[in-house]
Design an enzyme around this catalytic site. Structure first.
Site, PDB file in Angstrom:
ATOM      1  N   ARG A  61      33.402  40.447  34.852  1.00 58.43           N
ATOM      2  CA  ARG A  61      33.425  39.794  33.508  1.00 58.43           C
ATOM      3  C   ARG A  61      35.172  39.442  33.286  1.00 58.43           C
ATOM      4  O   ARG A  61      35.321  38.342  32.864  1.00 58.43           O
ATOM      5  CB  ARG A  61      33.023  40.348  32.365  1.00 58.43           C
ATOM      6  N   THR A  62      35.808  40.576  33.400  1.00 52.21           N
ATOM      7  CA  THR A  62      37.295  40.358  32.793  1.00 52.21           C
ATOM      8  C   THR A  62      38.219  39.450  33.762  1.00 52.21           C
ATOM      9  O   THR A  62      38.681  38.667  33.252  1.00 52.21           O
ATOM     10  CB  THR A  62      37.766  41.865  32.924  1.00 52.21           C
ATOM     11  N   LYS A  89      49.435  48.110  53.867  1.00 51.54           N
ATOM     12  CA  LYS A  89      50.389  48.395  55.074  1.00 51.54           C
ATOM     13  C   LYS A  89      51.304  49.308  54.527  1.00 51.54           C
ATOM     14  O   LYS A  89      52.147  49.596  55.060  1.00 51.54           O
ATOM     15  CB  LYS A  89      51.218  46.949  55.387  1.00 51.54           C
ATOM     16  N   ARG A 111      44.654  45.311  36.047  1.00 47.06           N
ATOM     17  CA  ARG A 111      43.508  46.569  36.167  1.00 47.06           C
ATOM     18  C   ARG A 111      43.842  47.342  37.304  1.00 47.06           C
ATOM     19  O   ARG A 111      44.000  47.040  38.315  1.00 47.06           O
ATOM     20  CB  ARG A 111      42.075  45.892  36.209  1.00 47.06           C
ATOM     21  N   HIS A 139      40.928  49.544  27.363  1.00 45.93           N
ATOM     22  CA  HIS A 139      40.497  48.337  27.812  1.00 45.93           C
ATOM     23  C   HIS A 139      40.519  47.382  26.677  1.00 45.93           C
ATOM     24  O   HIS A 139      39.586  46.985  26.016  1.00 45.93           O
ATOM     25  CB  HIS A 139      39.240  48.493  28.320  1.00 45.93           C
TER      26      HIS A 139
HETATM   27  N1   CP Z   1      33.311  44.853  30.950  1.00 48.11           N
HETATM   28  C1   CP Z   1      34.020  44.752  31.954  1.00 48.11           C
HETATM   29  O1   CP Z   1      35.218  45.297  31.947  1.00 48.11           O
HETATM   30  O2   CP Z   1      33.271  44.306  32.906  1.00 48.11           O
HETATM   31  P1   CP Z   1      33.981  43.909  34.455  1.00 48.11           P
HETATM   32  O3   CP Z   1      34.299  45.397  35.268  1.00 48.11           O
HETATM   33  O4   CP Z   1      32.901  43.161  35.096  1.00 48.11           O
HETATM   34  O5   CP Z   1      35.318  43.256  34.565  1.00 48.11           O
END
Ligand code: CP
Length: 313
Positions: A61-62, A89, A111, A139
């Site tokens: 999603r993100t 590496k 992320r 998040h």
């Molecule tokens: N909600 C969320 O962060 O989903 P993903 O891990 O798929 O990005």
């Protein structure tokens, strides 16, 4: 006095944001929603900008919604794949980031499994940084899209009773959501097994309870959390069957909430573990609305951060 000008270059966490800034993001996202309904889903807002997605953990999603949001605003989006990069590496994270910075991206979306990586990059790099999830810490764009969805469905956030249930200990979503929703005047209850509740849960600003029946009772909003097996170093529940029996959101349990309750889940869902399929797909679920709203919210975040550079044509 209500803030009317966005000045932040980075979005690192909800803890940093003032209520007026949260409202600016939600109001901007409202105006970006209609782009998805146009025959040609494109506006020129970020034309000429280069945005870089650095996802060191899996994401559906993100990562997709940031990419779609960037492309809807006519930016160039580049996805960095850590699995096929020179990190394999032995190149360090900071060297990797500095080399990517040399290619002049305007914004980096990161992320990482380690809490604090987005802050470290923001301190070291000259471009803007957006936190797309760091460890179990924050998040922020997920919390913003959750708040946006709640406000869209309920008309407000202030005064709502909201339960967040499941693997709280490992959930960056829970931390960002509690911070955001309490800032906006909601009453938040965190619930889950004792083995999945962090010792500092009450310090987050929520009530804490260990019974799902009690947590769901009379709530306006119920948010279920995924059990994050990948972050658990020890066994924290005996079996999936028992977890479902004692902590899953089922139709019977949902009947204790308010009649117009809405159900959220950040995804990915473990159907038959923390949520029954008929509830996930049922009439109270707004889970796919969260996903749709995520694009507009991320458009708003990128638009506002880019505007803080003061170079918009
Ligand atoms: N909600 C969320 O962060 O989903 P993903 O891990 O798929 O990005």
């Amino acid at each position: 006095m209500k803030r009317t000008v966005w000045t932040r270059k980075h979005l690192l966490g909800i803890a940093d944001l003032e209520v007026a800034e949260i409202e600016m993001i939600l109001d901007s996202a409202d105006s970006f929603l209609e782009v998805a309904r146009r025959p040609i889903k494109k506006v020129p807002t970020l034309r000429g900008r280069t945005l870089l997605g650095l996802f060191f953990e899996p994401s559906t999603r993100t990562s997709s919604s940031f990419e779609i949001a960037a492309k809807r605003m006519s930016a160039d989006w580049v996805n960095f794949s850590s699995a096929s990069s020179s990190i394999k590496k032995g190149e360090t994270l900071l060297d990797t980031a500095k080399n990517l910075e040399a290619m002049a991206p305007d914004l980096i979306v990161v992320r990482h499994a380690l809490a604090g990586v987005p802050d470290m990059l923001a301190a070291e790099l000259s471009c803007g940084v957006i936190n797309a999830g760091d460890g179990a810490r924050e998040h922020p764009t997920q919390a913003l899209l959750d708040a946006f969805t709640i406000r869209q469905r309920k008309g407000k956030i202030q005064g709502l009773d909201i339960a967040i249930i499941g693997d709280v200990e490992h959930s960056r979503v829970a931390r960002s959501d509690v911070a955001l929703l309490t800032k906006m005047g909601a009453r938040v209850t965190l619930a889950g097994p004792r083995s999945m509740m962090p010792p500092d849960a009450e310090a987050l600003g929520a009530e804490v309870c260990y019974s799902i029946e009690e947590a769901v009772r009379d709530k306006d909003v119920v948010m279920m959390l995924r059990i994050q097996l990948e972050r658990q170093s020890r066994k924290v529940f005996p079996s999936v069957k028992e977890y479902f029996e004692f902590f899953a959101l089922t139709r019977d349990r949902l009947a204790k909430a308010k009649e117009d309750v809405i159900i959220l889940h950040p995804g990915p869902m473990n159907r038959g573990v923390e949520i029954a399929s008929d509830v996930a797909d049922g009439p109270y679920s707004v889970i796919l609305h969260q996903v749709a709203n995520g694009v507009a919210v991320r458009m708003a975040v990128m638009y506002l951060l880019d505007g803080a550079r003061g170079e918009r044509a």
